[in-house]
Design a protein around this motif. Structure first.
Motif, mmCIF file in Angstrom:
data_model
loop_
_atom_site.group_PDB
_atom_site.id
_atom_site.type_symbol
_atom_site.label_atom_id
_atom_site.label_comp_id
_atom_site.label_asym_id
_atom_site.label_seq_id
_atom_site.Cartn_x
_atom_site.Cartn_y
_atom_site.Cartn_z
ATOM 1 N N ALA A 187 24.955 4.329 -6.394
ATOM 2 C CA ALA A 187 24.194 5.024 -5.353
ATOM 3 C C ALA A 187 23.122 5.913 -5.971
ATOM 4 O O ALA A 187 22.001 6.014 -5.455
ATOM 5 N N GLY A 188 23.468 6.574 -7.080
ATOM 6 C CA GLY A 188 22.486 7.400 -7.767
ATOM 7 C C GLY A 188 21.302 6.574 -8.226
ATOM 8 O O GLY A 188 20.143 6.997 -8.131
ATOM 9 N N TYR A 189 21.588 5.379 -8.727
ATOM 10 C CA TYR A 189 20.519 4.476 -9.152
ATOM 11 C C TYR A 189 19.672 4.045 -7.955
ATOM 12 O O TYR A 189 18.439 4.122 -7.991
ATOM 13 N N ARG A 190 20.329 3.592 -6.897
ATOM 14 C CA ARG A 190 19.596 3.048 -5.745
ATOM 15 C C ARG A 190 18.702 4.104 -5.106
ATOM 16 O O ARG A 190 17.523 3.841 -4.805
ATOM 17 N N THR A 191 19.234 5.282 -4.862
ATOM 18 C CA THR A 191 18.426 6.311 -4.189
ATOM 19 C C THR A 191 17.276 6.779 -5.069
ATOM 20 O O THR A 191 16.178 7.057 -4.572
ATOM 21 N N ALA A 192 17.496 6.838 -6.385
ATOM 22 C CA ALA A 192 16.424 7.276 -7.286
ATOM 23 C C ALA A 192 15.321 6.236 -7.384
ATOM 24 O O ALA A 192 14.133 6.566 -7.362
ATOM 25 N N ILE A 193 15.693 4.968 -7.479
ATOM 26 C CA ILE A 193 14.665 3.930 -7.601
ATOM 27 C C ILE A 193 13.874 3.813 -6.305
ATOM 28 O O ILE A 193 12.660 3.552 -6.323
ATOM 29 N N ARG A 194 14.510 4.056 -5.179
ATOM 30 C CA ARG A 194 13.790 4.018 -3.917
ATOM 31 C C ARG A 194 12.826 5.203 -3.811
ATOM 32 O O ARG A 194 11.717 5.062 -3.299
ATOM 33 N N ARG A 195 13.243 6.353 -4.291
ATOM 34 C CA ARG A 195 12.332 7.509 -4.276
ATOM 35 C C ARG A 195 11.128 7.235 -5.164
ATOM 36 O O ARG A 195 9.974 7.490 -4.783
ATOM 37 N N MET A 196 11.365 6.674 -6.351
ATOM 38 C CA MET A 196 10.259 6.435 -7.280
ATOM 39 C C MET A 196 9.369 5.280 -6.855
ATOM 40 O O MET A 196 8.216 5.185 -7.288
ATOM 41 N N ALA A 197 9.882 4.410 -5.982
ATOM 42 C CA ALA A 197 9.034 3.339 -5.455
ATOM 43 C C ALA A 197 7.867 3.905 -4.656
ATOM 44 O O ALA A 197 6.828 3.242 -4.516
ATOM 45 N N GLY A 198 8.017 5.105 -4.143
ATOM 46 C CA GLY A 198 6.957 5.731 -3.363
ATOM 47 C C GLY A 198 6.014 6.584 -4.186
ATOM 48 O O GLY A 198 5.070 7.177 -3.633
ATOM 49 N N LEU A 199 6.238 6.672 -5.486
ATOM 50 C CA LEU A 199 5.407 7.508 -6.347
ATOM 51 C C LEU A 199 4.330 6.682 -7.044
ATOM 52 O O LEU A 199 4.465 5.474 -7.217
ATOM 53 N N GLY A 200 3.280 7.359 -7.498
ATOM 54 C CA GLY A 200 2.238 6.719 -8.282
ATOM 55 C C GLY A 200 2.693 6.473 -9.711
ATOM 56 O O GLY A 200 3.726 6.986 -10.155
ATOM 57 N N GLU A 201 1.907 5.683 -10.452
ATOM 58 C CA GLU A 201 2.310 5.274 -11.794
ATOM 59 C C GLU A 201 2.470 6.456 -12.745
ATOM 60 O O GLU A 201 3.452 6.546 -13.490
ATOM 61 N N LEU A 202 1.507 7.372 -12.761
ATOM 62 C CA LEU A 202 1.613 8.520 -13.666
ATOM 63 C C LEU A 202 2.773 9.425 -13.276
ATOM 64 O O LEU A 202 3.461 9.977 -14.147
ATOM 65 N N ALA A 203 2.994 9.576 -11.981
ATOM 66 C CA ALA A 203 4.098 10.425 -11.532
ATOM 67 C C ALA A 203 5.437 9.881 -12.040
ATOM 68 O O ALA A 203 6.305 10.644 -12.476
ATOM 69 N N VAL A 204 5.594 8.560 -12.003
ATOM 70 C CA VAL A 204 6.814 7.947 -12.522
ATOM 71 C C VAL A 204 6.902 8.146 -14.030
ATOM 72 O O VAL A 204 7.952 8.485 -14.575
ATOM 73 N N TRP A 205 5.798 7.942 -14.724
ATOM 74 C CA TRP A 205 5.799 8.044 -16.183
ATOM 75 C C TRP A 205 6.145 9.455 -16.643
ATOM 76 O O TRP A 205 6.807 9.632 -17.674
ATOM 77 N N TYR A 206 5.718 10.454 -15.910
ATOM 78 C CA TYR A 206 5.962 11.842 -16.312
ATOM 79 C C TYR A 206 7.305 12.378 -15.832
ATOM 80 O O TYR A 206 7.670 13.503 -16.156
ATOM 81 N N GLU A 207 8.055 11.592 -15.072
ATOM 82 C CA GLU A 207 9.364 12.057 -14.604
ATOM 83 C C GLU A 207 10.291 12.322 -15.785
ATOM 84 O O GLU A 207 10.338 11.539 -16.737
ATOM 85 N N GLN A 208 11.036 13.417 -15.722
ATOM 86 C CA GLN A 208 12.055 13.696 -16.725
ATOM 87 C C GLN A 208 13.091 14.631 -16.123
ATOM 88 O O GLN A 208 12.834 15.282 -15.108
ATOM 89 N N VAL A 209 14.252 14.664 -16.753
ATOM 90 C CA VAL A 209 15.332 15.541 -16.300
ATOM 91 C C VAL A 209 15.481 16.663 -17.315
ATOM 92 O O VAL A 209 15.999 16.456 -18.417
ATOM 93 N N ASP A 210 14.984 17.838 -16.952
ATOM 94 C CA ASP A 210 15.150 19.011 -17.811
ATOM 95 C C ASP A 210 16.599 19.460 -17.757
ATOM 96 O O ASP A 210 17.204 19.506 -16.687
ATOM 97 N N ALA A 211 17.159 19.784 -18.909
ATOM 98 C CA ALA A 211 18.578 20.145 -18.962
ATOM 99 C C ALA A 211 18.909 21.327 -18.059
ATOM 100 O O ALA A 211 19.990 21.383 -17.469
ATOM 101 N N GLU A 212 18.005 22.255 -17.943
ATOM 102 C CA GLU A 212 18.268 23.421 -17.106
ATOM 103 C C GLU A 212 18.420 23.044 -15.636
ATOM 104 O O GLU A 212 19.103 23.743 -14.885
ATOM 105 N N SER A 213 17.794 21.932 -15.255
ATOM 106 C CA SER A 213 17.889 21.511 -13.855
ATOM 107 C C SER A 213 19.271 20.958 -13.526
ATOM 108 O O SER A 213 19.589 20.727 -12.357
ATOM 109 N N LEU A 214 20.100 20.745 -14.547
ATOM 110 C CA LEU A 214 21.453 20.262 -14.302
ATOM 111 C C LEU A 214 22.363 21.359 -13.764
ATOM 112 O O LEU A 214 23.326 21.079 -13.047
ATOM 113 N N LEU A 215 22.078 22.602 -14.104
ATOM 114 C CA LEU A 215 22.980 23.697 -13.739
ATOM 115 C C LEU A 215 23.188 23.826 -12.232
ATOM 116 O O LEU A 215 24.329 24.003 -11.787
ATOM 117 N N PRO A 216 22.125 23.737 -11.403
ATOM 118 C CA PRO A 216 22.356 23.855 -9.946
ATOM 119 C C PRO A 216 23.215 22.737 -9.377
ATOM 120 O O PRO A 216 23.756 22.874 -8.278
#
Length: 455
Positions: free
Chosen positions: A166-195
């Protein structure tokens, strides 16, 4: 049905979505639930022994000992076994650059070139173009096995595995709506894991993991991996896991160091030239990689207290290559490096490749660069579910950089049909892994293979 090489997606978003939905005709989403071993399925121990033919024989008992430790440890080392099992199933033909070994312990923390602590995939030895669902299924299966080892119920195994899909499916669907650079610059900052962590106890454990990762640098490794002998800094002797390189290996490593340098960008060659070669040693790493040739090299910069540790790891054919068409890279080290650069949101500045002694292929990277991994053992159901969902979303981000995210999103759809199917597969494959682990144990008991436990 052959798998085409990964290439940039073409056509309008509508055309790409149409191609994704058409893939349901030959690979219905519900069909991913099925897994039955083929009639000619090879004995898993035979597959492992075949892999070991060109490895260092004195290290193979360590590999078998580590894999015999638990079903999850077996799964970690048995990428070749699972690749053959997946190849016998219908697939979507929706191609991405696969990690090739996307079990949940191959996700973790590392430093970006800007020294931010990121969460991402962190092992690419098996990377190769292939159908996106192979990575998703390996991740989900590893989640189910981990849940079983942690004492979760059968229903809990399935729920956790479904969370990864489900995590894969919902994320890929969200990124399907983004532009190419927006997808390329996506990253998961470790600090964002805390919330994402609700429990105070799990939050403290995560904060502790982040702190430990930030401390894992070349300077920290200098204290734990070296000693001063006769006034000179040397890598310690800790056989069989860490042994100083002999004279022939040392001479070869100095030579291939120059070849490796040529694969770096010009400014990084300039930086590397500020370091001098100090020492090298053979190191045993991982589970599935044990027996392949791996070295670490100690370099010194401004002075002896300015170290840089690099790891030189043998690159071999991906376990996927036997089952899929050839990829774009002839050199295995180039394949690993190119795959990592494509899949990770930011990569090690010292990542490079070259040929080594006896025509073997190698790639280079930093040994410790704020690297860390989750403590999966002991995670309660809520903790494992959250981590599985995070890994699924992270895998989707990696696939979105190389594959047609719009086609994949359209194939998956808004319903949770795929999630449930992959969860069913994962639980069934967890049963298979448990049986294969027992087969290895029986082979060790019978003396078919030799295992050294606890190393």
């Amino acid at each position: 049905m052959s798998i085409p090489e990964v290439h940039p997606a073409r056509g309008t978003p509508e055309d790409r979505a149409r191609r994704g939905k058409e893939a349901r005709k030959h690979a219905p989403r519900s069909a991913h639930a099925l897994w039955l071993p083929s009639a000619d399925r090879r004995d898993p121990v035979a597959v492992l022994e075949r892999q070991g033919r060109d490895r260092l024989p004195e290290l193979l008992p360590i590999r078998y000992g580590r894999m015999a430790g638990s079903p999850l440890a077996f799964l970690r080392g048995a990428a070749a076994v699972m690749a053959a099992d997946l190849a016998g199933q219908p697939h979507t033909g929706l191609t991405v650059q696969l990690c090739g070994d996307a079990h949940l312990l191959n996700f973790g923390l590392y430093a970006s070139p800007e020294r931010a602590l990121l969460f991402d995939l962190n092992d690419f030895d098996e990377t190769h173009p292939g159908p996106f669902e192979w990575d998703v299924k390996r991740l989900a299966a590893s989640v189910a096995v981990a849940a079983r080892e942690n004492g979760h119920t059968k229903a809990g195994e399935r729920v956790a595995a479904r969370a990864a899909a489900a995590g894969y499916r919902t994320a890929i669907r969200r990124m399907a709506g983004l532009g190419e650079l927006a997808v390329w610059y996506e990253q998961v900052d470790a600090e964002s894991l805390l919330p994402l962590v609700r429990s105070a106890r799990r939050r403290r454990r995560l904060e502790s993991s982040l702190t430990r990762a930030r401390r894992r640098t070349s300077l920290q490794a200098l204290g734990s991996l070296t000693e001063v002998v006769g006034g000179r800094r040397r890598i310690i002797h800790d056989p069989p896991l860490l042994e100083p390189a002999g004279v022939p290996d040392m001479a070869s490593l100095r030579k291939i160091f120059c070849d490796y340098r040529s694969t770096l960008a010009e400014e990084r060659r300039h930086l590397l030239d500020r370091y001098r070669f100090v020492d090298a040693a053979r190191k045993v790493v991982g589970v599935g990689s044990v027996g392949t040739r791996c070295f670490i090299v100690l370099l010194a910069g401004r002075d002896a207290d300015d170290p840089l540790f690099l790891q030189i790891k043998e690159a071999r054919a991906s376990v996927l290559e036997e089952h899929l068409p050839s990829g774009p890279y002839v050199h295995p080290g180039h394949r690993v490096v190119a795959g990592q650069r494509l899949l990770q949101s930011a990569t090690d500045i010292f990542l490079g490749w070259m040929n080594g002694p006896q025509g073997r292929s190698f790639y280079w990277r930093q040994l410790r660069d704020m690297k860390g991994s989750a403590e999966v053992a002991g995670l309660d159901p809520a903790g494992l579910l959250a981590y599985a969902r995070l890994c699924g979303a992270t895998l989707a981000r990696a696939h979105a950089r190389s594959g047609d995210r719009i086609a994949i999103a359209a194939y998956l759809g808004t319903a949770d049909t795929f999630d449930h199917a992959v969860a069913d597969f994962a639980v069934a494959y967890a049963d298979r892994t448990t049986a294969d682990h027992a087969t290895l144990g029986a082979a060790i008991t019978a003396g078919v293979v030799t295992a050294t436990p606890g190393v």
